[in-house]
Design a protein around this motif. Structure first.
Motif, PDB file in Angstrom:
ATOM      1  N   VAL A 298      35.280  48.152  46.016  1.00  0.00           N
ATOM      2  CA  VAL A 298      34.060  48.772  46.543  1.00  0.00           C
ATOM      3  C   VAL A 298      34.514  50.116  46.782  1.00  0.00           C
ATOM      4  O   VAL A 298      35.469  50.566  47.438  1.00  0.00           O
ATOM      5  CB  VAL A 298      33.934  48.231  47.876  1.00  0.00           C
ATOM      6  N   PRO A 299      33.556  51.154  46.397  1.00  0.00           N
ATOM      7  CA  PRO A 299      33.997  52.564  46.357  1.00  0.00           C
ATOM      8  C   PRO A 299      33.929  53.029  47.794  1.00  0.00           C
ATOM      9  O   PRO A 299      33.011  52.688  48.431  1.00  0.00           O
ATOM     10  CB  PRO A 299      33.082  53.276  45.453  1.00  0.00           C
ATOM     11  N   LYS A 300      35.054  53.759  48.193  1.00  0.00           N
ATOM     12  CA  LYS A 300      35.046  54.328  49.561  1.00  0.00           C
ATOM     13  C   LYS A 300      33.539  55.038  49.834  1.00  0.00           C
ATOM     14  O   LYS A 300      33.175  56.105  48.976  1.00  0.00           O
ATOM     15  CB  LYS A 300      36.235  55.316  49.636  1.00  0.00           C
TER      16      LYS A 300
ATOM     17  N   ILE B  80      39.012  45.637  47.986  1.00  0.00           N
ATOM     18  CA  ILE B  80      39.914  46.601  47.798  1.00  0.00           C
ATOM     19  C   ILE B  80      38.927  48.259  47.707  1.00  0.00           C
ATOM     20  O   ILE B  80      37.961  47.928  46.826  1.00  0.00           O
ATOM     21  CB  ILE B  80      40.673  46.762  46.609  1.00  0.00           C
ATOM     22  N   ARG B  81      39.220  49.038  48.544  1.00  0.00           N
ATOM     23  CA  ARG B  81      38.474  50.118  48.632  1.00  0.00           C
ATOM     24  C   ARG B  81      39.112  51.094  47.553  1.00  0.00           C
ATOM     25  O   ARG B  81      40.157  51.180  47.420  1.00  0.00           O
ATOM     26  CB  ARG B  81      38.369  50.860  49.826  1.00  0.00           C
ATOM     27  N   THR B  82      38.196  51.613  46.399  1.00  0.00           N
ATOM     28  CA  THR B  82      38.596  52.424  45.612  1.00  0.00           C
ATOM     29  C   THR B  82      37.977  53.786  45.881  1.00  0.00           C
ATOM     30  O   THR B  82      37.089  54.206  46.518  1.00  0.00           O
ATOM     31  CB  THR B  82      38.225  52.031  44.369  1.00  0.00           C
ATOM     32  N   PRO B  83      38.600  55.197  45.211  1.00  0.00           N
ATOM     33  CA  PRO B  83      39.898  54.983  44.576  1.00  0.00           C
ATOM     34  C   PRO B  83      41.286  54.793  45.487  1.00  0.00           C
ATOM     35  O   PRO B  83      41.189  55.348  46.634  1.00  0.00           O
ATOM     36  CB  PRO B  83      39.908  56.307  43.818  1.00  0.00           C
ATOM     37  N   VAL B  84      42.229  53.965  45.203  1.00  0.00           N
ATOM     38  CA  VAL B  84      43.345  53.817  46.022  1.00  0.00           C
ATOM     39  C   VAL B  84      44.235  55.261  45.878  1.00  0.00           C
ATOM     40  O   VAL B  84      44.245  55.816  45.022  1.00  0.00           O
ATOM     41  CB  VAL B  84      44.228  52.756  45.331  1.00  0.00           C
ATOM     42  N   THR B  85      44.438  55.727  47.085  1.00  0.00           N
ATOM     43  CA  THR B  85      45.479  56.725  47.215  1.00  0.00           C
ATOM     44  C   THR B  85      46.819  56.455  47.846  1.00  0.00           C
ATOM     45  O   THR B  85      47.533  57.485  48.144  1.00  0.00           O
ATOM     46  CB  THR B  85      44.766  57.993  48.062  1.00  0.00           C
TER      47      THR B  85
END
Length: 376
Positions: free
Chosen positions: A72-74, A88-93
């Motif tokens: 799921v996009p942030k 998982i929230r994207t983009p992963v940083t």
């Protein structure tokens, strides 16, 4: 006034249809596209309006799922109803990455800064990460076999990227609330199948277009090299690796490594085997099957001469490749082979094709990974 039954059913069906069309949540849930993987068989991604569902198949249990993820996009709301899977929230940083192979893929996407923690730091050669370890930007959480739980919790990664193994768990790691991304790419049966997993990293790190471009370029070059050796006048018999602690690990006949050898124009002694992993043999079994191998490819940091092979095991002298001085060695510590070839199989294919069929290539003396042992 009595209402005709058929007429009533039509009214009800029309009302239901109108309700479903006017419900944006329902509309989003049915507007999926999938099938974006042409070569990989262990992963599928279904993309919806505001999220994606990643399904990873179990390589060891046909027809079963190893893990499902909801990406799921942030800034976007969670989907309703919520699909089954690890979110998982994207983009992963902020990622903890167990293997330099996956760290290299993230670097290829231009997102190496998102690798904030690693395991087995001694095996990393990626400059940005080695510098990060020195200045404290990248955290070494210890061995991948027993990482420090305290360091992982302190790091607070958004995802832990690792490779799953058959019948193995993750212990206390599963109880700290951090998503574990089980990357089974190494179990794909073809080099291009494994390379296509770059698309998953593209979604995770917000570089989908770049990931598609990287894979398309790799595939094009791979197929061109494969096509160039089709008309070779010979197909050498090839063996790989060597006896280590009493065991000789050779690629299974259905593994991507066996496939890449075949695509480079070689005959592989275990091509009829049905395993996609490695086979554990002893030296007698290898001699029985492949003593007449024309080429011997070894990945080792301890072999730099034929004397080293002799000292490792006197039976090594029985291989034809030794007698004909056609042994090639790659030092994983001195080259970038391990990091590069999983997501750029065209580079290893070219290396093999040049070794097996030097007459077909104008740059046959230009080797990136392997060096031919010289007779003393």
């Amino acid at each position: 006034m009595a209402i005709n039954t058929k007429h009533l059913l039509c009214i009800i069906c029309s009302a239901l249809l109108m309700c479903s069309c006017s419900n944006p949540k329902q509309q989003s849930a049915t507007a999926a596209s999938s099938g974006s993987f042409a070569e990989a068989h262990l992963i599928d991604i279904s993309s919806y309006d505001n999220y994606s569902i990643v399904t990873i198949s179990d390589p060891w249990n046909t027809g079963k799922t190893l893990h499902s993820y909801v990406l799921v996009p942030k800034g976007k709301p969670m989907p309703e109803p919520m699909p089954k899977g690890t979110v998982i929230r994207t983009p992963v940083t902020n990622a903890l990455v167990y293997s330099s192979v996956h760290a290299q893929a993230i670097k290829d996407l231009g997102r190496v800064s998102a690798v904030r923690g690693i395991c087995d730091a001694e095996y990393y050669k990626i400059p940005e990460i080695t510098r990060g370890l020195k200045n404290g930007i990248v955290l070494n959480v210890g061995s991948s076999m027993a990482p420090s739980l305290e360091k992982i919790i302190a790091l607070k990664p958004e995802v832990i990227v690792l490779s799953p193994f058959h019948n193995s768990g993750y212990g206390a790691l599963t109880n700290i609330g951090i998503p574990i991304l089980e990357c089974a790419d190494y179990m794909e049966e073809s080099p291009l199948g494994r390379a296509e997993w770059i698309k998953l990293f593209g979604i995770l790190f917000g570089e989908e277009t770049k990931a598609d471009s990287i894979f398309a370029s790799s595939k094009k070059e791979y197929l061109a090299i494969k096509d160039s050796v089709k008309n070779a006048t010979s197909r050498p018999k090839v063996i790989t690796e060597m006896l280590t602690s009493g065991v000789w690990f050779v690629p299974g006949g259905k593994s991507y490594m066996a496939k890449i050898l075949a695509d480079a124009g070689a005959v592989y002694p275990w091509s009829n085997n049905n395993d996609s992993g490695s086979l554990q043999l002893d030296i007698a079994q290898v001699l029985d099957k492949a003593s007449d191998a024309d080429v011997w490819l070894i990945r080792s940091s301890t072999v730099s001469s034929y004397a080293d092979l002799q000292n490792a095991n006197p039976l090594n002298a029985k291989f034809r490749a030794v007698a004909n001085a056609n042994v090639w060695v790659c030092d994983p510590q001195a080259t970038t082979l391990f990091e590069e070839f999983p997501f750029h199989p065209e580079r290893l294919l070219k290396e093999y094709a040049v070794i097996f069929h030097p007459e077909l290539f104008h740059d046959s003396n230009n080797h990136k990974y392997f060096t031919r042992l010289k007779k003393q």
